[in-house]
Design a protein around this motif. Structure first.
Motif, PDB file in Angstrom:
ATOM      1  N   PHE A 352     -12.357  -9.696  39.113  1.00  0.00           N
ATOM      2  CA  PHE A 352     -11.695  -8.419  39.818  1.00  0.00           C
ATOM      3  C   PHE A 352     -10.865  -8.160  39.253  1.00  0.00           C
ATOM      4  N   MET A 353     -10.391  -9.088  37.704  1.00  0.00           N
ATOM      5  CA  MET A 353      -8.871  -8.105  37.056  1.00  0.00           C
ATOM      6  C   MET A 353      -9.431  -7.058  36.807  1.00  0.00           C
ATOM      7  N   VAL A 354     -10.902  -7.350  36.203  1.00  0.00           N
ATOM      8  CA  VAL A 354     -11.308  -6.021  35.223  1.00  0.00           C
ATOM      9  C   VAL A 354     -10.999  -4.830  36.262  1.00  0.00           C
ATOM     10  N   VAL A 355     -11.642  -4.798  37.414  1.00  0.00           N
ATOM     11  CA  VAL A 355     -11.656  -3.610  38.035  1.00  0.00           C
ATOM     12  C   VAL A 355     -10.198  -3.853  38.398  1.00  0.00           C
ATOM     13  N   MET A 356      -9.182  -4.118  39.049  1.00  0.00           N
ATOM     14  CA  MET A 356      -8.657  -3.948  38.994  1.00  0.00           C
ATOM     15  C   MET A 356      -7.189  -3.064  38.148  1.00  0.00           C
ATOM     16  N   ILE A 357      -7.476  -3.748  37.115  1.00  0.00           N
ATOM     17  CA  ILE A 357      -6.875  -3.427  35.265  1.00  0.00           C
ATOM     18  C   ILE A 357      -7.318  -1.604  35.748  1.00  0.00           C
ATOM     19  N   ARG A 358      -8.834  -1.738  35.310  1.00  0.00           N
ATOM     20  CA  ARG A 358      -9.685  -0.014  35.498  1.00  0.00           C
ATOM     21  C   ARG A 358      -9.315   1.022  35.967  1.00  0.00           C
ATOM     22  N   VAL A 359      -9.373   0.546  37.959  1.00  0.00           N
ATOM     23  CA  VAL A 359      -8.276   1.355  38.837  1.00  0.00           C
ATOM     24  C   VAL A 359      -7.241   1.806  38.572  1.00  0.00           C
ATOM     25  N   LEU A 360      -6.314   0.467  39.179  1.00  0.00           N
ATOM     26  CA  LEU A 360      -5.285   0.577  39.559  1.00  0.00           C
ATOM     27  C   LEU A 360      -4.210   0.587  38.520  1.00  0.00           C
ATOM     28  N   ASN A 361      -4.623   0.335  36.889  1.00  0.00           N
ATOM     29  CA  ASN A 361      -3.365   0.632  35.761  1.00  0.00           C
ATOM     30  C   ASN A 361      -3.589   1.610  35.346  1.00  0.00           C
ATOM     31  N   PRO A 362      -3.458   2.859  35.325  1.00  0.00           N
ATOM     32  CA  PRO A 362      -4.437   3.720  34.864  1.00  0.00           C
ATOM     33  C   PRO A 362      -3.805   3.993  32.990  1.00  0.00           C
ATOM     34  N   ALA A 363      -3.498   2.897  32.887  1.00  0.00           N
ATOM     35  CA  ALA A 363      -2.592   2.925  31.454  1.00  0.00           C
ATOM     36  C   ALA A 363      -3.479   2.141  30.691  1.00  0.00           C
ATOM     37  N   PHE A 364      -4.168   1.664  31.521  1.00  0.00           N
ATOM     38  CA  PHE A 364      -5.914   0.744  30.364  1.00  0.00           C
ATOM     39  C   PHE A 364      -6.599   0.974  30.870  1.00  0.00           C
ATOM     40  N   PRO A 365      -7.501   2.258  30.457  1.00  0.00           N
ATOM     41  CA  PRO A 365      -8.824   2.081  30.803  1.00  0.00           C
ATOM     42  C   PRO A 365      -9.845   1.583  30.858  1.00  0.00           C
ATOM     43  N   GLU A 366      -9.463   0.276  29.790  1.00  0.00           N
ATOM     44  CA  GLU A 366     -10.686  -0.151  29.775  1.00  0.00           C
ATOM     45  C   GLU A 366     -11.134  -1.489  30.685  1.00  0.00           C
ATOM     46  N   GLY A 367      -9.943  -2.449  30.389  1.00  0.00           N
ATOM     47  CA  GLY A 367      -9.341  -3.815  31.128  1.00  0.00           C
ATOM     48  C   GLY A 367     -10.693  -5.353  30.855  1.00  0.00           C
ATOM     49  N   MET A 368     -11.125  -4.655  30.318  1.00  0.00           N
ATOM     50  CA  MET A 368     -12.474  -6.316  30.546  1.00  0.00           C
ATOM     51  C   MET A 368     -11.081  -6.962  29.097  1.00  0.00           C
ATOM     52  N   MET A 369     -10.939  -6.845  28.025  1.00  0.00           N
ATOM     53  CA  MET A 369      -9.823  -7.426  27.098  1.00  0.00           C
ATOM     54  C   MET A 369      -8.922  -8.223  27.786  1.00  0.00           C
ATOM     55  N   LEU A 370      -8.257  -7.485  28.506  1.00  0.00           N
ATOM     56  CA  LEU A 370      -6.813  -8.141  28.550  1.00  0.00           C
ATOM     57  C   LEU A 370      -7.305  -8.783  30.102  1.00  0.00           C
ATOM     58  N   ALA A 371      -8.473  -8.488  31.059  1.00  0.00           N
ATOM     59  CA  ALA A 371      -9.233  -9.639  32.073  1.00  0.00           C
ATOM     60  C   ALA A 371      -9.350 -10.916  31.405  1.00  0.00           C
ATOM     61  N   ILE A 372     -10.057 -11.033  30.833  1.00  0.00           N
ATOM     62  CA  ILE A 372     -10.422 -12.285  30.073  1.00  0.00           C
ATOM     63  C   ILE A 372     -10.044 -13.100  29.232  1.00  0.00           C
ATOM     64  N   LEU A 373      -8.230 -12.058  28.409  1.00  0.00           N
ATOM     65  CA  LEU A 373      -7.521 -12.955  28.084  1.00  0.00           C
ATOM     66  C   LEU A 373      -6.667 -13.412  29.446  1.00  0.00           C
ATOM     67  N   PHE A 374      -6.063 -12.968  30.190  1.00  0.00           N
ATOM     68  CA  PHE A 374      -5.466 -13.624  31.311  1.00  0.00           C
ATOM     69  C   PHE A 374      -6.094 -14.726  32.533  1.00  0.00           C
ATOM     70  N   GLY A 375      -7.744 -14.924  32.014  1.00  0.00           N
ATOM     71  CA  GLY A 375      -8.275 -15.480  32.379  1.00  0.00           C
ATOM     72  C   GLY A 375      -8.577 -16.869  31.615  1.00  0.00           C
ATOM     73  N   ASN A 376      -8.338 -16.328  30.182  1.00  0.00           N
ATOM     74  CA  ASN A 376      -8.359 -17.553  29.707  1.00  0.00           C
ATOM     75  C   ASN A 376      -6.763 -18.710  29.645  1.00  0.00           C
ATOM     76  N   VAL A 377      -6.071 -17.746  29.768  1.00  0.00           N
ATOM     77  CA  VAL A 377      -4.410 -18.330  30.275  1.00  0.00           C
ATOM     78  C   VAL A 377      -4.526 -19.119  30.959  1.00  0.00           C
ATOM     79  N   PHE A 378      -5.118 -19.224  32.856  1.00  0.00           N
ATOM     80  CA  PHE A 378      -5.415 -19.526  34.169  1.00  0.00           C
ATOM     81  C   PHE A 378      -6.075 -20.127  33.801  1.00  0.00           C
ATOM     82  N   ALA A 379      -7.539 -20.450  32.970  1.00  0.00           N
ATOM     83  CA  ALA A 379      -8.500 -21.610  33.439  1.00  0.00           C
ATOM     84  C   ALA A 379      -7.966 -23.240  33.147  1.00  0.00           C
ATOM     85  N   PRO A 380      -7.050 -23.077  32.318  1.00  0.00           N
ATOM     86  CA  PRO A 380      -6.697 -24.787  31.884  1.00  0.00           C
ATOM     87  C   PRO A 380      -5.884 -25.509  33.539  1.00  0.00           C
TER      88      PRO A 380
END
Length: 399
Positions: A352-380
């Motif tokens: 969900f996050m990778v698509v949201m970053i790619r589509v809704l946040n024009p500052a980060f056209p890639e998104g996967m790196m930030l989405a995974i780090l976001f998931g890492n933070v919330f995993a626990p």
């Protein structure tokens, strides 16, 4: 005499007082690569696993081989294509000309050789710089240097652009090793992926060298946007005009970071990791479901001002670092969720996050790196709520 018997017979020579004692670390590395070592872990989290940490890390490195080969080929291929228009310069071009290999993009040998001249310096610097700090922390804590860094170094190299300055390569892996792993206790205790931590540090510290249009093809004078950047600015119809096709993106013949361009190579690695049970399929299913579901929703909603709303899910799959991140980082067991239900949720969140970053946040056209780090933070936190829900459900059964 079998190879196993050979190792058993020569082992006494490496014991304390033996004539080959100083070579024991190399002997141990070779033996544990081929066979399960005699010493096994007796405490959590691996006490119930039939496979040791060395073998897990070895399997992950083996799974990256298709991506490594594609990194060599495509980096040289893109460079040779650009050289045909902009000309060759620099020490790499001098070596290629001296060896008489040439810059013909239709010659696989020329592509592999040229790509290796970009890949190998980055990987060697990564090994040396990161390895020094691994040894420092291992010495201070009095434990052995394990294969965790071998995996992190390879993944880190594969997610870097070929134009990354070598001093930035060293700085990024040092940051990833120290801040992303060692300050939390080392391999198995980090809650963030060390390779992504190093890459994210470089992304935010040196954005011109990490996210500019000219970083993906390492030829002076070349400029060209990635498929994601083209779609974000001009829409899906502009991809064909820029020479991007879905099959080229799937196979990996497009500009991008060293080892992230080929979805096919990543999927071959995924099959190996699933077969050896290193990767958990629940994370993969969750991440694909989150990406496909949210991209379909955005396709249905549509937008007159944002062309990225029209990008279908099968394009999200093959562009950027989605496939590589899905295979080698979403499935990383230490920084991901550990409960079965949590793994589905964790994967869905990243998709969900990778698509949201790619589509809704024009500052980060890639998104996967930030989405995974976001998931890492919330995993626990995800695992905590899953465990609490299981406790409440069981408590109701016993009332």
């Amino acid at each position: 005499m079998g190879l196993r018997n050979f190792f058993d017979r020569i082992e006494p020579s490496f014991e304390k007082g033996g004539k080959w004692e100083k070579w024991f670390p190399i002997y141990e590395m070779v033996e544990s690569f081929l066979y399960t070592p005699k010493t096994v872990t007796t405490v959590a989290p691996h006490a119930r696993s039939y496979i040791d940490m060395k073998r897990i890390m070895t399997y992950v490195v083996i799974a990256t081989i298709p991506c490594i080969l594609m990194a060599l080929y495509n980096t040289g291929y893109q460079s040779n294509l650009a050289i045909a228009e902009y000309g060759a310069s620099g020490w790499r071009a001098a070596i290629i000309e001296t060896l008489g290999i040439g810059f013909d993009a239709s010659n696989p040998l020329a592509n592999m050789a040229h790509g290796a001249l970009y890949f190998l310096p980055i990987y060697i610097v990564t090994l040396v710089a990161g390895g020094i700090f691994e040894v420092i922390f291992a010495t201070i804590r009095k434990h052995e240097v394990n294969e965790g860094f071998l995996v992190s170094s390879m993944l880190y190299t594969l997610i870097l652009p070929a134009t990354t300055p070598l001093w930035q390569v060293a700085l990024g892996i040092i940051f990833g090793v120290v801040i992303g792993k060692e300050v939390f206790g080392g391999t198995g205790k980090n809650f963030l992926n060390p390779a992504l931590v190093g890459r994210a540090f470089l992304y935010f510290a040196y954005p011109a060298q990490m996210s500019g249009d000219n970083v993906w093809v390492p030829v002076d004078g070349f400029t060209g946007a990635t498929a994601l950047a083209v779609t974000a600015s001009d829409g899906m119809q502009a991809l064909a005009a820029q020479g991007f096709t879905w099959w080229d993106s799937f196979l990996g013949f497009i500009p991008g970071s060293l080892g992230e361009t080929s979805t096919l190579a990543a999927l071959i690695g995924l099959c190996f990791l699933l077969f050896t049970k290193i990767a958990n399929y629940r994370m993969v299913v969750g991440c694909l479901a989150g990406m496909i579901g949210f991209s379909l929703l955005l396709n249905f909603i549509g937008s007159d001002s944002n062309p990225m709303f029209a990008m279908p899910w099968y394009w999200h799959l093959v562009v950027g670092g989605y496939a590589f991140g899905l295979v080698f980082m979403v499935t990383e067991p230490v920084s991901g969720s550990h409960t079965n239900a949590g793994r589905y949720i964790y994967g869905i969140l990243i998709g969900f996050m990778v698509v949201m970053i790619r589509v809704l946040n024009p500052a980060f056209p890639e998104g996967m790196m930030l989405a995974i780090l976001f998931g890492n933070v919330f995993a626990p936190l995800i695992d905590y709520f899953v465990v609490q829900a299981n406790i409440k459900r069981r408590a109701k059964r016993n009332v």
